[in-house]
Design an enzyme around this catalytic site. Structure first.
Site, PDB file in Angstrom:
ATOM      1  N   ILE A  95      -5.649   4.616  -6.004  1.00 29.66           N
ATOM      2  CA  ILE A  95      -4.916   5.849  -6.296  1.00 29.66           C
ATOM      3  C   ILE A  95      -5.775   7.044  -5.910  1.00 29.66           C
ATOM      4  O   ILE A  95      -6.920   7.169  -6.347  1.00 29.66           O
ATOM      5  CB  ILE A  95      -4.536   5.901  -7.795  1.00 29.66           C
ATOM      6  CG1 ILE A  95      -3.579   4.738  -8.089  1.00 29.66           C
ATOM      7  CG2 ILE A  95      -3.882   7.231  -8.152  1.00 29.66           C
ATOM      8  CD1 ILE A  95      -3.252   4.555  -9.553  1.00 29.66           C
ATOM      9  N   HIS A 112       6.804   2.445  -0.934  1.00 36.29           N
ATOM     10  CA  HIS A 112       6.789   1.693  -2.190  1.00 36.29           C
ATOM     11  C   HIS A 112       7.958   0.704  -2.204  1.00 36.29           C
ATOM     12  O   HIS A 112       9.083   1.080  -1.868  1.00 36.29           O
ATOM     13  CB  HIS A 112       6.901   2.667  -3.372  1.00 36.29           C
ATOM     14  CG  HIS A 112       6.813   1.982  -4.695  1.00 36.29           C
ATOM     15  ND1 HIS A 112       5.615   1.557  -5.221  1.00 36.29           N
ATOM     16  CD2 HIS A 112       7.777   1.627  -5.575  1.00 36.29           C
ATOM     17  CE1 HIS A 112       5.852   0.967  -6.384  1.00 36.29           C
ATOM     18  NE2 HIS A 112       7.146   0.990  -6.622  1.00 36.29           N
TER      19      HIS A 112
HETATM   20  C1  GRF Z   1       4.280  -3.345   0.956  1.00 36.51           C
HETATM   21  O1  GRF Z   1       5.255  -4.052   0.264  1.00 36.51           O
HETATM   22  C2  GRF Z   1       4.223  -1.915   0.490  1.00 36.51           C
HETATM   23  O2  GRF Z   1       5.450  -1.384   0.107  1.00 36.51           O
HETATM   24  C3  GRF Z   1       3.331  -2.014  -0.717  1.00 36.51           C
HETATM   25  O3  GRF Z   1       2.352  -2.972  -0.356  1.00 36.51           O
HETATM   26  C4  GRF Z   1       2.882  -3.855   0.631  1.00 36.51           C
HETATM   27  C5  GRF Z   1       1.961  -3.802   1.800  1.00 36.51           C
HETATM   28  O4  GRF Z   1       2.268  -4.745   2.788  1.00 36.51           O
HETATM   29  N1  GRF Z   1       2.828  -0.721  -1.102  1.00 36.51           N
HETATM   30  P1  GRF Z   1       1.568  -4.674   4.219  1.00 36.51           P
HETATM   31  O5  GRF Z   1       0.058  -4.669   3.995  1.00 36.51           O
HETATM   32  O6  GRF Z   1       2.029  -3.430   4.899  1.00 36.51           O
HETATM   33  O7  GRF Z   1       2.014  -5.906   4.935  1.00 36.51           O
END
Ligand code: GRF
Length: 189
Positions: A95, A112
Site C-alpha cells: 500500500i 482491483h
Molecule cells: C489481479 O487479479 C489484480 O486485479 C489484483 O492482483 C492480480 C494480479 O494478477 N490486484 P497479475 O499479476 O496481473 O497476473
C-alpha cells in the site's frame, strides 16, 4: 487530467507477482492508438514472474524491497529519474503511503478484482461467494490514500454461476481485467 494529443506518457508498472496484467498493458502500449509507453517495471519481490515478461520486452526493471519511508523515497527518485508521468499498479501487493501519493503528484491507477466499492482488500472472490453475489467483476480506479477507494474510471462485470469456485471466479475476472485496464487507459488519457 487533460486529454493528451499525440504524446505517449512515460509509464511505470508496479507488480508483485505473475504479471498477466503487465503483459496486457505491454501489448496495449504497442498499439498505435495507445497513449502510454512503459519505461519501467518495479517489483517489490525479486522472484516475481512479471519481471521476466518485462525483460523479454526489453523494459527496464527495478526491485524495491518495500519498507515504507526509505523505499518510498528511493521509488520517488526512480520515478523522477525516468521521467515517469503515470503509474499503473498491476497486482502490486503493497500500500502506497499518503505522502508518496502526494509527492508523486501524478496519476496512479490500480486494477482491483471486484466491483468496487464492493469487496475492497484481499480475498475478493471468497467474499463474492460468501455474499452470494450474482455478479462480480473488475474495477480500474485512481489511487488515493484509502485502500481501493479512489475515483472509479471503469468497471466491467461478469455473472457468478452456482458452480463457481474461488478459482473459477479468479479466472473469469482475470480475463476481463486484461481488456479492462487498456480500456480504462483509453478513457482516462
Ligand atoms: C489481479 O487479479 C489484480 O486485479 C489484483 O492482483 C492480480 C494480479 O494478477 N490486484 P497479475 O499479476 O496481473 O497476473
Amino acid at each position: 487530467m487533460e486529454k493528451l494529443i499525440g504524446k505517449k506518457l512515460n509509464t511505470s508498472v508496479f507488480i508483485s507477482g505473475r504479471g498477466s496484467n503487465l503483459k496486457s498493458l505491454i501489448k496495449y502500449s504497442k498499439l498505435k492508438k495507445s497513449k502510454i509507453e512503459i519505461k519501467l517495471v518495479i517489483s517489490n519481490y525479486k522472484l516475481a514472474k512479471g519481471l521476466e515478461i518485462a525483460k523479454k520486452n526489453k523494459i527496464k526493471t527495478k526491485i524495491i524491497f518495500y519498507k515504507k519511508n526509505s523505499s518510498e523515497n528511493k521509488l520517488l527518485m526512480l520515478l523522477e529519474k525516468n521521467k515517469i508521468d503515470l503509474v499503473c499498479l498491476a497486482g502490486f501487493m503493497k500500500i502506497l503511503s499518503k505522502k508518496f501519493i502526494k509527492k508523486f503528484n501524478k496519476p496512479i491507477l490500480n486494477i482491483h478484482p471486484s466491483l468496487l466499492p464492493k469487496h475492497k482488500g484481499l480475498n475478493t472472490h471468497k467474499k463474492v461467494l460468501k455474499n452470494k453475489d450474482s455478479f462480480t467483476g473488475a474495477t480500474v480506479h485512481l489511487v488515493n490514500s484509502r485502500l481501493d477507494s479512489g475515483k472509479i474510471i471503469l468497471q466491467r462485470k461478469v455473472k457468478v454461476s452456482k458452480k463457481d469456485t474461488e478459482l473459477s471466479l479468479a479466472n473469469k475476472v482475470l480475463k476481463i481485467e486484461h481488456k479492462l485496464y487498456p480500456a480504462a487507459l483509453d478513457k482516462f488519457l
